[in-house]
Design a protein around this motif. Structure first.
Motif, PDB file in Angstrom:
ATOM      1  N   ILE A 202       7.859  14.068   8.458  1.00 53.55           N
ATOM      2  CA  ILE A 202       7.897  15.224   8.926  1.00 53.55           C
ATOM      3  C   ILE A 202       8.983  16.172   8.114  1.00 53.55           C
ATOM      4  CG2 ILE A 202       8.063  16.842  10.927  1.00 53.55           C
ATOM      5  CD1 ILE A 202       7.024  14.883  12.545  1.00 53.55           C
ATOM      6  N   GLY A 203       8.543  17.129   7.568  1.00 53.77           N
ATOM      7  CA  GLY A 203       9.411  17.923   6.916  1.00 53.77           C
ATOM      8  C   GLY A 203       9.973  19.019   7.938  1.00 53.77           C
ATOM      9  N   VAL A 204      11.365  19.132   7.855  1.00 55.28           N
ATOM     10  CA  VAL A 204      12.256  19.907   8.890  1.00 55.28           C
ATOM     11  C   VAL A 204      13.232  20.671   8.376  1.00 55.28           C
ATOM     12  CG1 VAL A 204      11.641  17.938  10.780  1.00 55.28           C
ATOM     13  CG2 VAL A 204      13.937  18.285   9.246  1.00 55.28           C
ATOM     14  N   GLU A 205      13.393  21.726   9.140  1.00 51.00           N
ATOM     15  CA  GLU A 205      14.548  22.680   8.852  1.00 51.00           C
ATOM     16  C   GLU A 205      15.696  22.230   9.651  1.00 51.00           C
ATOM     17  OE1 GLU A 205      13.567  26.622   9.026  1.00 51.00           O
ATOM     18  OE2 GLU A 205      12.149  26.803   7.360  1.00 51.00           O
ATOM     19  N   GLY A 206      16.608  21.634   9.116  1.00 50.39           N
ATOM     20  CA  GLY A 206      17.738  20.514  10.014  1.00 50.39           C
ATOM     21  C   GLY A 206      18.352  21.448  10.999  1.00 50.39           C
ATOM     22  N   THR A 213      14.047  15.714   5.893  1.00 52.09           N
ATOM     23  CA  THR A 213      12.933  14.687   6.436  1.00 52.09           C
ATOM     24  C   THR A 213      13.302  14.049   7.487  1.00 52.09           C
ATOM     25  OG1 THR A 213      12.231  14.686   4.225  1.00 52.09           O
ATOM     26  CG2 THR A 213      11.316  13.226   5.594  1.00 52.09           C
ATOM     27  N   ILE A 214      12.335  13.676   8.589  1.00 51.06           N
ATOM     28  CA  ILE A 214      12.538  12.576   9.356  1.00 51.06           C
ATOM     29  C   ILE A 214      11.302  11.941   9.425  1.00 51.06           C
ATOM     30  CG2 ILE A 214      14.128  13.910  10.936  1.00 51.06           C
ATOM     31  CD1 ILE A 214      10.662  13.472  12.342  1.00 51.06           C
ATOM     32  N   PHE A 215      11.066  10.491   9.932  1.00 55.29           N
ATOM     33  CA  PHE A 215       9.940   9.619   9.873  1.00 55.29           C
ATOM     34  C   PHE A 215       9.915   9.036  11.091  1.00 55.29           C
ATOM     35  CE2 PHE A 215      12.973   6.780   8.234  1.00 55.29           C
ATOM     36  CZ  PHE A 215      12.738   5.448   8.908  1.00 55.29           C
ATOM     37  N   LEU A 216       8.658   8.838  11.667  1.00 53.90           N
ATOM     38  CA  LEU A 216       8.084   8.220  12.813  1.00 53.90           C
ATOM     39  C   LEU A 216       7.159   6.919  12.561  1.00 53.90           C
ATOM     40  CD1 LEU A 216       7.062  11.286  14.849  1.00 53.90           C
ATOM     41  CD2 LEU A 216       9.123  10.366  14.919  1.00 53.90           C
ATOM     42  N   LEU A 217       7.719   5.859  13.419  1.00 57.92           N
ATOM     43  CA  LEU A 217       6.754   4.693  12.819  1.00 57.92           C
ATOM     44  C   LEU A 217       5.533   4.378  13.918  1.00 57.92           C
ATOM     45  CD1 LEU A 217       9.868   2.285  11.886  1.00 57.92           C
ATOM     46  CD2 LEU A 217       8.298   3.495  10.552  1.00 57.92           C
ATOM     47  N   ARG A 218       4.461   3.882  13.443  1.00 58.88           N
ATOM     48  CA  ARG A 218       3.541   3.474  14.352  1.00 58.88           C
ATOM     49  C   ARG A 218       4.160   2.294  15.214  1.00 58.88           C
ATOM     50  NH1 ARG A 218      -1.810   4.258  13.956  1.00 58.88           N
ATOM     51  NH2 ARG A 218      -1.405   4.783  11.951  1.00 58.88           N
ATOM     52  N   LYS A 226      13.371   8.822  12.914  1.00 57.29           N
ATOM     53  CA  LYS A 226      14.565   8.059  11.871  1.00 57.29           C
ATOM     54  C   LYS A 226      14.803   9.304  11.084  1.00 57.29           C
ATOM     55  CE  LYS A 226      13.150   3.527  12.970  1.00 57.29           C
ATOM     56  NZ  LYS A 226      14.300   3.083  13.845  1.00 57.29           N
ATOM     57  N   ASN A 227      16.123   9.558  10.880  1.00 57.43           N
ATOM     58  CA  ASN A 227      16.531  10.466   9.705  1.00 57.43           C
ATOM     59  C   ASN A 227      16.313   9.879   8.390  1.00 57.43           C
ATOM     60  OD1 ASN A 227      17.120  12.081  11.981  1.00 57.43           O
ATOM     61  ND2 ASN A 227      19.232  11.820  11.869  1.00 57.43           N
ATOM     62  N   TYR A 228      15.792  10.595   7.306  1.00 53.17           N
ATOM     63  CA  TYR A 228      15.399   9.915   6.190  1.00 53.17           C
ATOM     64  C   TYR A 228      15.941  10.617   5.097  1.00 53.17           C
ATOM     65  CZ  TYR A 228      12.295   6.827   3.409  1.00 53.17           C
ATOM     66  OH  TYR A 228      11.687   6.051   2.386  1.00 53.17           O
ATOM     67  N   SER A 229      16.111  11.745   4.872  1.00 53.12           N
ATOM     68  CA  SER A 229      17.028  12.394   3.838  1.00 53.12           C
ATOM     69  C   SER A 229      17.770  13.456   4.163  1.00 53.12           C
ATOM     70  CB  SER A 229      16.108  12.472   2.500  1.00 53.12           C
ATOM     71  OG  SER A 229      15.211  13.784   2.817  1.00 53.12           O
ATOM     72  N   VAL A 230      18.743  13.657   3.656  1.00 49.36           N
ATOM     73  CA  VAL A 230      19.772  14.721   3.812  1.00 49.36           C
ATOM     74  C   VAL A 230      19.766  15.884   2.809  1.00 49.36           C
ATOM     75  CG1 VAL A 230      22.117  15.616   4.462  1.00 49.36           C
ATOM     76  CG2 VAL A 230      21.188  13.251   5.388  1.00 49.36           C
ATOM     77  N   GLY A 231      19.720  16.973   3.094  1.00 47.06           N
ATOM     78  CA  GLY A 231      19.891  18.139   1.955  1.00 47.06           C
ATOM     79  C   GLY A 231      19.650  19.502   2.555  1.00 47.06           C
ATOM     80  N   SER A 232      20.224  20.364   2.156  1.00 49.32           N
ATOM     81  CA  SER A 232      20.333  22.019   2.417  1.00 49.32           C
ATOM     82  C   SER A 232      18.985  22.570   1.726  1.00 49.32           C
ATOM     83  CB  SER A 232      21.574  22.422   2.263  1.00 49.32           C
ATOM     84  OG  SER A 232      21.570  24.037   2.752  1.00 49.32           O
ATOM     85  N   SER A 237       8.350  17.704   2.674  1.00 46.45           N
ATOM     86  CA  SER A 237       8.228  16.413   2.132  1.00 46.45           C
ATOM     87  C   SER A 237       6.995  15.779   1.803  1.00 46.45           C
ATOM     88  CB  SER A 237       9.196  15.464   2.862  1.00 46.45           C
ATOM     89  OG  SER A 237       8.716  15.334   4.229  1.00 46.45           O
ATOM     90  N   ILE A 238       6.775  14.819   0.953  1.00 45.88           N
ATOM     91  CA  ILE A 238       5.883  13.925   0.635  1.00 45.88           C
ATOM     92  C   ILE A 238       5.829  12.824  -0.236  1.00 45.88           C
ATOM     93  CG2 ILE A 238       4.912  15.075  -1.481  1.00 45.88           C
ATOM     94  CD1 ILE A 238       1.936  15.447  -0.242  1.00 45.88           C
ATOM     95  N   VAL A 239       4.924  11.691   0.232  1.00 44.19           N
ATOM     96  CA  VAL A 239       5.340  10.533  -0.560  1.00 44.19           C
ATOM     97  C   VAL A 239       3.906  10.335  -1.641  1.00 44.19           C
ATOM     98  CG1 VAL A 239       5.036   7.884  -0.509  1.00 44.19           C
ATOM     99  CG2 VAL A 239       6.645   9.410   1.018  1.00 44.19           C
ATOM    100  N   ASN A 240       4.333   9.853  -2.864  1.00 51.04           N
ATOM    101  CA  ASN A 240       3.279   9.584  -3.792  1.00 51.04           C
ATOM    102  C   ASN A 240       2.346   8.557  -3.252  1.00 51.04           C
ATOM    103  OD1 ASN A 240       2.102   7.867  -6.335  1.00 51.04           O
ATOM    104  ND2 ASN A 240       2.777   9.987  -7.030  1.00 51.04           N
ATOM    105  N   PRO A 241       1.036   8.669  -3.209  1.00 48.33           N
ATOM    106  CA  PRO A 241       0.026   7.756  -2.450  1.00 48.33           C
ATOM    107  C   PRO A 241      -0.055   6.435  -3.403  1.00 48.33           C
ATOM    108  CG  PRO A 241      -1.415   9.564  -3.797  1.00 48.33           C
ATOM    109  CD  PRO A 241       0.364   9.761  -3.710  1.00 48.33           C
ATOM    110  N   VAL A 242       0.742   6.317  -4.430  1.00 46.06           N
ATOM    111  CA  VAL A 242       0.295   5.153  -5.333  1.00 46.06           C
ATOM    112  C   VAL A 242       1.898   4.118  -5.290  1.00 46.06           C
ATOM    113  CG1 VAL A 242       0.047   4.144  -7.701  1.00 46.06           C
ATOM    114  CG2 VAL A 242      -1.556   6.169  -6.723  1.00 46.06           C
TER     115      VAL A 242
END
Length: 430
Positions: A202-206, A213-218, A226-232, A237-242
């Motif tokens: 999930i892309g967020v305005e922190g 970016t934060i992420f959630l696990l099944r 869980k906090n994933y990346s830090v940046g003002s 955010s998006i992950v390359n599918p390959v």
């Protein structure tokens, strides 16, 4: 004598039908019927030298590899096949054999494909409120973005603005639950899967947390973040599918960054837009192209840029204009820079090769077909510049600021977050 001739004729026909495909003789195409139809239509192809091994026969409509018809049987001079979903209008092509023994032939006459579709409310739509429960009971508060787990039949809905929640729509049990809420963030912007569908990003305005970016696990039930990346300045955010590389935007520079997990730093790769521009992402199914959708200041910025990804160097090529023209919002179907869009909030790629776009301020859904970087844009659902709340024929039904979109793996169902109608819409393609 007459009986004998009939028997001999019958034996001759049966022998012809059971004759094996002979690669030394040409494939002869005589006719096909019917000449028009939709998904599930039984197509009968007549000719010669087809053989009777259906596993060695391929039938394509509109010569599209992604829309291959299912061959049911072959009887020497006839082939029986089933027209696939969204086959499109075009020539019928028959391919028989493998390797050096392969032959291919096409009819001059085209098969006319008939689309059958319907737009209806899946759930929500009665009022602005977060309510869990059955599809009849559940309500939404400005649903913004969508992510579809088609394997497990779960549609994830991200609500933004004052609500900031992740809603989970169970398409099998027809229930809606809320596993996660995001207090402490200024806003939540994007939702997408990681390399597998066991992780949601999930892309967020922190806000005070300065997160992007934060992420959630099944495995956690998508409950604990869980906090994933830090940046003002990053909120998409998006992950390359390959290869699973993580990419984020930077609002201040109008740039695309790759987040390096080892060094925990972000590396700038391209600047598809001007400074102070809000934009989101969409990958092609094969991970070769990243699309940046400019959504900043609806009525001002409205364009989609295309960048080629290098898997070896993990870099992006020069951004190229793909759909619309930045600074020239509007509504116009067509090709490339002659097209006009207005606030493209989310786009999804289908496994059949098409792209579908939530053209928010035009109140409609656009279909985009890419041909080596040249995009052809058509209107798929909604009445342009005519917001409303209706159902039925997709081109007559009305939407009101659609912002999220997702498509099933087989390409037969399109889901839309109809934001200002507070509902989730289902468009059955066939």
């Amino acid at each position: 004598m007459l009986v004998l001739l009939l028997l001999l004729s019958g034996c001759s026909d049966e022998s012809s039908e059971r004759a094996a495909y002979d690669p030394r003789k040409p494939i002869v195409l005589e006719s096909f019927s019917p000449h028009e139809g939709g998904v599930g239509t039984q197509l009968i192809i007549r000719g010669e030298n087809f053989g009777y091994d259906a596993s060695k026969i391929r039938v394509r409509i509109a010569n599209n590899e992604n829309r291959e018809a299912r061959v049911i049987s072959a009887k020497g001079n006839r082939i029986y096949a089933i027209v696939p979903a969204r086959a499109d209008t075009g020539h019928v092509t028959v391919t028989i054999g493998e390797g050096d023994e392969m032959q291919e032939a096409s009819f001059e006459e085209e098969f006319l494909y008939e689309f059958k579709s319907n737009l209806s409310t899946l759930c929500g739509g009665s009022r602005l409120e977060d309510v869990d429960g059955s599809f009849k009971e559940a309500q939404f508060s400005r649903p913004m973005r969508l992510a579809l787990d088609d394997e497990n039949k779960i549609l994830f809905v991200l609500e933004s603005d004052n609500f900031k929640a992740l809603r989970m729509v169970d398409l099998i049990n027809q229930t809606v639950t809320t596993p996660w809420r995001g207090p402490g963030f200024n806003n939540v912007r994007t939702v997408s899967f990681g390399l597998t569908r066991d992780t949601l990003l999930i892309g967020v305005e922190g806000g005070s947390q300065n997160l992007s970016t934060i992420f959630l696990l099944r495995s956690d039930g998508f409950v604990r973040q869980k906090n994933y990346s830090v940046g003002s300045g990053s909120n998409a955010s998006i992950v390359n599918p390959v290869d699973g590389e993580l990419f984020v935007n930077n609002y201040y520079n109008g740039s695309v960054l790759r987040y390096d997990r080892e060094s925990e730093t972000s590396i700038e790769l391209a600047r598809p837009f001007k400074q102070n521009t809000d934009f989101s992402f969409c990958w092609s199914i094969d991970g070769k192209y990243l699309y940046a959708l400019c959504i900043d200041n609806p009525g001002s910025h409205s364009a989609i840029m295309r960048m080629e990804y290098d898997f070896e160097t993990k870099t992006l090529g020069e951004p190229a204009q793909w759909v619309g023209v930045d600074g020239q919002p509007g509504y116009q179907d067509g090709v490339g820079d002659e097209t006009r869009i207005n606030a493209p909030y989310q786009m999804c790629a289908s496994r059949q090769g098409d792209y579908f776009l939530a053209d928010t301020w035009n109140h409609c859904i656009r279909r985009i077909v890419d041909n080596k970087g040249q995009a052809t844009v058509t209107t798929y659902a909604g009445v342009p510049n005519s917001p409303g709340y209706t159902e039925g024929d997709p081109l007559q039904a009305q939407l009101q600021f659609p912002t999220g979109i997702a498509i099933s793996d087989d390409g037969t169902v399109l889901y839309v977050a109809d934001k200002e109608n507070n509902r989730i819409v289902k468009i059955t393609v066939e």
